[in-house]
Design an enzyme around this catalytic site. Structure first.
Site, short mmCIF file in Angstrom:
data_model
loop_
_atom_site.label_atom_id
_atom_site.label_comp_id
_atom_site.label_asym_id
_atom_site.label_seq_id
_atom_site.Cartn_x
_atom_site.Cartn_y
_atom_site.Cartn_z
N ILE A 393 -50.79 20.97 -21.57
CA ILE A 393 -50.34 22.21 -20.94
C ILE A 393 -48.99 22.66 -21.48
CG2 ILE A 393 -51.63 21.88 -18.81
CD1 ILE A 393 -49.13 20.76 -17.53
N GLY A 394 -48.41 21.90 -22.39
CA GLY A 394 -47.14 22.33 -22.96
C GLY A 394 -46.52 21.27 -23.84
N HIS A 395 -45.48 21.68 -24.53
CA HIS A 395 -44.74 20.78 -25.40
C HIS A 395 -43.26 20.90 -25.06
CE1 HIS A 395 -48.20 19.97 -28.04
NE2 HIS A 395 -48.52 21.23 -27.80
N ALA A 397 -39.13 19.02 -25.23
CA ALA A 397 -38.28 18.40 -26.23
C ALA A 397 -38.73 16.96 -26.44
CB ALA A 397 -36.83 18.44 -25.76
N PHE A 398 -39.20 16.66 -27.64
CA PHE A 398 -39.59 15.31 -28.03
C PHE A 398 -40.72 14.77 -27.17
CE2 PHE A 398 -35.06 15.91 -28.86
CZ PHE A 398 -35.06 15.84 -30.24
N GLY A 399 -41.67 15.60 -26.82
CA GLY A 399 -42.81 15.10 -26.07
C GLY A 399 -43.84 16.17 -25.77
N LYS A 416 -45.51 13.84 -18.94
CA LYS A 416 -44.85 14.05 -20.23
C LYS A 416 -44.91 12.76 -21.03
CE LYS A 416 -40.55 15.55 -22.42
NZ LYS A 416 -39.17 16.03 -22.22
N ASP A 510 -30.67 23.11 -23.24
CA ASP A 510 -31.91 23.71 -23.73
C ASP A 510 -32.46 24.71 -22.70
OD1 ASP A 510 -33.85 24.15 -25.63
OD2 ASP A 510 -35.10 22.45 -25.05
#
Length: 719
Positions: A393-395, A397-399, A416, A510
């Site tokens: 369902i998403g990306h 930071a670093f995962g 995550k 971020d």
């Protein structure tokens, strides 16, 4: 004696009498009987397909939506059940009892219904609508025996009405039909309905009984002869299927028990009963208590506690063994000793592995603060269907973030899965140690974590309305202005908490619309703390590796690598302008605005809004898709707040606490100059060159910097 040795000794001591019993009674196990119920099943014993999901312990076959929807879902007992006796093709006798309810948030919408299903496979999901998920998109049967409870009168399938029960054999045209109105059952009432289905393999009689009461009616609503051998294979799967057809109908399975046996061929029919009457009486309208939802045991065990396998041999086998002489006994003893040695070896391997994992987990846990809950890898692997790509369902930071359904309670969560590298682990540790201590209504809540098998995982509340960037740019209907204002206020409140109200100041680093999640009420929840840093209040931060997304990064952060609360304020300002204008911070081929010359030239949103402000046309920046449906005074205030936060000089930017006061009208927005102030850095031209050189306008960048403001060591583009 070590803990491991004591455990092994204790287990062998407990199992030894059982071993000796099996040895001298020559127990032979057959698979003639299957029994289970919701009270003792583990979630790993159920297979959910399509829209089917857990809800407070019960199973829902279709989605819980307030808007009309067409979809289908299935749930199966995960183990195949023998339906024909080997070599004879004699069908099994079986009995099943289940309680279900069908409710509709909009009674005027068209329904569909649900069915008890016997199917040769547990993977295929049929189409929505009147097929109840049993036919494919072309209307072809996939092979099944089903008892349907239909709430839709479908002329194509020759339905008698929209409130009937029927037997379906590889077709949605029922061979046997019963009008539920004749027994005063209304499927659409939302009340709990009880059903008993029984089949005798000896007499080939099929009975279906339906009632609101916990007591099975004296006479079934349908009773007929059926040669089940013609419609089943040796092994079949049992479960339920349901669908909707442009409706808000909800199909709930509250209780289910099942029993099958070939012993009925010698005179007895297996029975499958309701839960104990003291706690599990069914229908609230019948002055009784609703049956409890399935009690799902933790998925840490693969065993099906309620599945029993009955012996086909008697204890007289001991005498037969003795009659065969000492040679036979010696052979059995030798084989048994060999078996015991293997069994002990497996136990030693299992427990050494277990204690090794426990030690490893405890070592890792010492690096971070204990979280609300430590999940097992097995739980999260099951919850995400082995981290299926369809669950992404998403990306972050670093995962990568997956949708998951927890086996223990059916809760829907976001999992995550951090990158498998040292940097990913560092970001994971940072995120875990920071967010685990934070509590604010506008932050995504962390439920727990896991570190096993080289995997590092974080478990969050799932936000049903996704991320803010998707609501702004991918939704068919523009996000209304009141929602946008509420979201911006929520994010500002969260940042004020992080910057000024925590024991240690948290710099997020971020802030962007894809990291702002929306709950069911479209309230903002700031998430993804993979890049966040904690610093003591009033302490100057160290220069680090600058990281973030182009268009949101403050100019001084790009040049120095020092992240402060003011760099977060600049990122928030970019978010404010993005939400108000409906444009991304960096865009290609924008027809109006600075640098919009086509050919893939990137246009900077902050620069564009500054130019409109200089020309006295600030309101022109408002999202055209809103079609003027906003208060102009509110829009002007929000745009000015965005520009105030986007000042090139960090000292000129307000604090986030001041931003909250501005947005709620407690204080006035400071005067924002018509012309954007010039940068105070002597290397400002390097920033312009940097922005012009970005190949991916929306990509994440990482810039390695030294403590010198004028020394750039390099730039990496991360998509």
């Amino acid at each position: 004696m070590s803990l491991l040795s004591r455990d092994l000794s204790r287990i062998i001591t407990l199992l030894y009498p059982c071993f000796i019993f099996c040895l001298f009674n020559n127990v032979v196990v057959t698979f003639s009987t299957t029994e289970f119920d919701f009270g003792t099943l583990t979630l790993s014993s159920l297979k959910l397909i399509g829209d089917a999901h857990m809800n407070n312990g019960s199973v829902r076959l279709t989605r819980d939506l307030t808007v009309p929807y067409s979809g289908s879902g299935k749930v199966f007992y995960s183990q195949p059940v023998r339906f024909r006796e080997p070599g004879t093709h004699s069908p099994t006798s079986f009995s099943t009892f289940f309680s279900f309810s069908i409710s509709n948030l909009n009674p005027s919408s068209i329904g569909a219904g649900l069915a008890f299903v016997i199917s040769p496979d547990d993977d295929t999901l049929g189409s929505a609508g009147g097929s109840l998920g049993l036919l494919d998109d072309k209307g072809l049967a996939m092979g099944f025996v089903a008892v349907e409870f239909d709430t839709l009168m479908d002329v194509e399938f020759k339905d008698i009405n929209g409130n009937h029960v029927g037997l379906d054999l590889n077709s949605m045209v029922s061979t046997q039909v019963g009008d539920l109105s004749a027994v005063n059952i209304d499927l659409k009432s939302g009340d709990l309905v009880n059903c008993w289905i029984e089949y005798d393999g000896l007499t080939r009689v099929f009975n279906i009984s339906v009632s609101y009461s916990n007591l099975k009616p004296k006479d079934p609503i349908l009773s007929f002869s059926l040669d089940l051998d013609q419609y089943v294979n040796d092994f079949m799967y049992v479960g339920f299927s349901g669908s909707t057809q442009g409706s808000t109908e909800i199909h709930n399975i509250d209780w289910w028990s099942f029993s099958s046996s070939f012993e009925s061929n010698s005179g007895s029919v297996p029975t499958s009963s309701p839960p104990p009457p003291t706690t599990n009486l069914m229908n609230p309208t019948a002055n009784s208590v609703k049956s409890p939802p399935p009690s799902l045991a933790p998925s840490g065990s693969d065993s099906i506690a309620s599945t029993t396998q009955k012996s086909s041999k008697s204890s007289s086998c001991h005498n037969q063994l003795c009659k065969q002489g000492p040679g036979a006994v010696a052979g059995v003893v030798t084989a048994s000793a060999f078996f015991l040695a293997i069994f002990a070896g497996v136990l030693i391997w299992f427990f050494s592995k277990k204690y090794k994992n426990v030690k490893k987990s405890e070592s890792f846990a010492s690096e971070v603060i204990r979280m609300p809950k430590e999940f097992s890898y097995r739980e999260l692997k099951s919850a995400t269907k082995c981290f299926n790509a369809n669950r992404i369902i998403g990306h972050g930071a670093f995962g990568t973030v997956y949708k998951g359904i927890l086996p223990e309670n059916g809760d829907i969560v976001a999992v995550k899965r951090c990158s498998h590298n040292s940097q990913g682990k560092n970001e994971f540790l940072s995120e875990l140690s920071i967010i685990g201590t934070l509590r604010h209504r506008n932050l995504v809540r962390l439920q727990g974590w896991c570190h096993e098998k080289g995997e590092i995982l974080l478990v969050y509340d799932l936000m049903p309305n996704g991320s803010l960037d998707k609501a702004l740019f991918e939704a068919r209907i523009p996000l209304p202005w009141p929602y946008r204002r509420k979201i911006l206020l929520g994010v500002a409140s969260a940042l004020a908490y992080l910057h000024q109200e925590c024991e240690n100041q948290v710099i997020h680093r971020d802030i962007k619309t894809s990291n702002i999640m929306l709950d069911e009420g479209f309230n903002a929840r700031l998430g993804d703390f993979g890049l966040a840093r904690q610093v003591e209040h009033d302490k100057s931060p160290d220069a680090t590796v600058a990281a973030g997304t182009m268009g949101y990064l403050a100019p001084e952060y790009l040049l120095t690598g020092r992240a402060t609360e003011k760099t977060d304020v600049f990122s928030y300002g970019a978010v404010v302008l993005e939400v108000a204008s409906g444009r991304r911070p960096i865009e290609k081929d924008v027809n109006s605005g600075v640098g919009a010359k086509g050919g893939g030239v990137c246009s900077n949103l902050v620069e564009w809004v500054w130019s409109l402000h200089r020309e006295g046309r600030l309101l022109t920046a408002a999202d055209a898709r809103l079609e003027g449906q906003f208060d102009e005074g509110e829009m002007r205030r929000v745009l000015l707040v965005g520009l105030a936060c986007s000042q090139p000089d960090p000292l000129a930017r307000p604090t986030m606490r001041n931003v909250v006061q501005m947005l709620v009208g407690e204080t006035e927005v400071p005067i924002v100059p018509r012309t954007k102030p010039s940068m105070s850095f002597s290397t400002s031209h390097l920033l312009l060159s940097l922005q012009d050189s970005v190949s991916d306008c929306n990509g994440m960048i990482t810039i390695s910097t030294s403590s010198s403001e004028n020394d750039f060591n390099g730039i990496d583009h991360l998509v």
